[in-house]
Enzyme design. Sequence first.
Site, PDB file in Angstrom:
ATOM      1  N   LYS A 139       0.901  -1.778  -0.229  1.00  9.43           N
ATOM      2  CA  LYS A 139       0.470  -0.072   0.253  1.00  9.43           C
ATOM      3  C   LYS A 139       0.726   1.265  -0.283  1.00  9.43           C
ATOM      4  O   LYS A 139       1.590   1.104   0.924  1.00  9.43           O
ATOM      5  CB  LYS A 139      -0.927   0.226   1.497  1.00  9.43           C
ATOM      6  CG  LYS A 139      -2.668  -0.922   0.991  1.00  9.43           C
ATOM      7  CD  LYS A 139      -3.096  -0.358   2.702  1.00  9.43           C
ATOM      8  CE  LYS A 139      -4.383  -1.367   2.459  1.00  9.43           C
ATOM      9  NZ  LYS A 139      -5.181  -0.833   3.212  1.00  9.43           N
ATOM     10  N   HIS A 251       0.615   9.121  14.487  1.00  8.16           N
ATOM     11  CA  HIS A 251      -0.304   7.577  13.855  1.00  8.16           C
ATOM     12  C   HIS A 251      -0.463   6.589  15.100  1.00  8.16           C
ATOM     13  O   HIS A 251      -1.241   6.321  14.577  1.00  8.16           O
ATOM     14  CB  HIS A 251       0.653   7.435  12.445  1.00  8.16           C
ATOM     15  CG  HIS A 251      -0.308   6.556  11.904  1.00  8.16           C
ATOM     16  ND1 HIS A 251      -1.432   6.166  11.247  1.00  8.16           N
ATOM     17  CD2 HIS A 251       0.254   5.209  11.444  1.00  8.16           C
ATOM     18  CE1 HIS A 251      -1.857   4.775  10.807  1.00  8.16           C
ATOM     19  NE2 HIS A 251      -0.445   4.150  11.375  1.00  8.16           N
TER      20      HIS A 251
END
Length: 345
Positions: A139, A251
């Site tokens: 990804k 994150h």
Amino acid sequence: METVQVAEATVVLVGRGLLDAATVLGERPGRARVAVLAQPGLPSRLAEDLAQGFRREGLAAGVRLVPDGEAAKTVAVAEGVYRWLAGLQLNRADTVLGVGGGALTDLAGFVAATFLRGVESIYVPTTLLGAVDAAIGGKTGINLGAKNLVGAFHHPARVVIDADLLEGLPAPLLREGAAEALKAGLVGDPALVALYERDGLDADPAEVVLRAVRVKAGVVGRDFREQGERAYLNYGHTIGHAIEVAAGLAHGEAVAVGMVAAGRAAALAAGFGEERRQREIIAGLGLPVAAPGASLEEVRGLLELDKKRDATGVRMVLLERIGRPRLEHVGAATVEAALAAVGIS
């Protein structure tokens, strides 16, 4: 050194003392140039050392620094990198090498996927977060308002993870990476969850990385383009990505809070009986379990933009028990309860 194969496309090397030019690049017929993207600090120094090694091997090698963290994942930064690659005359036999954390490998992979319609990419993750998550699985993406709104699937040819780099990480970076590693355990390896429950941040990074990578490699090998099972790897991310933007959290911190929220949703919708245990493990790693400063309205708005939302509602990964995830759409009341569980109401 341990080797993990991902979807017959990526070789992941996990070990110590792996950061020499030959080990990082492997063999590729026709390769003449290596374009190295790196973040400031340790990654930039490592990138320069590797570039010197590539030159000794007869390759042309350039290094370009990009901003740290999510500031690297913008259209403007990507455009600058494209123009730099064109100036290097990089061709489809050459390689883009990303040295840095998860945001850096996201950018490097996206640029490699789209320049000349795809060139080889190789990653050297320098954070635990990058090693166990962003660098594995193909990804890639950049941000456009929401996280990773622009992206492509593009497997790296090689990922080289040196545990010596990870052992020296500051505690905040270890905690960030631990959130993603724990996520892998929660959806696919109860023994990894138990390892963190017992040892906390003192858990052996080599074992953590190897276990987490094996979970992700197995899932990605069965579902590269996220048509089904791969979505399990988004556990904690649906709400976590919105919280990351709304609360300004790192994150890994946002994913930790997102997993707490998902735990509440799972308890309500899937009979998850280990919500408290999960929350205690997350807290034991020094990660946040709430984000009371986030605006409810902003989080709702960001969830509307989430890639995992469709006409039937928000699609979330829920746990029936640790190691047994499932994917389903949840209603507004469940989402509200999940947000309230992390102080957003």
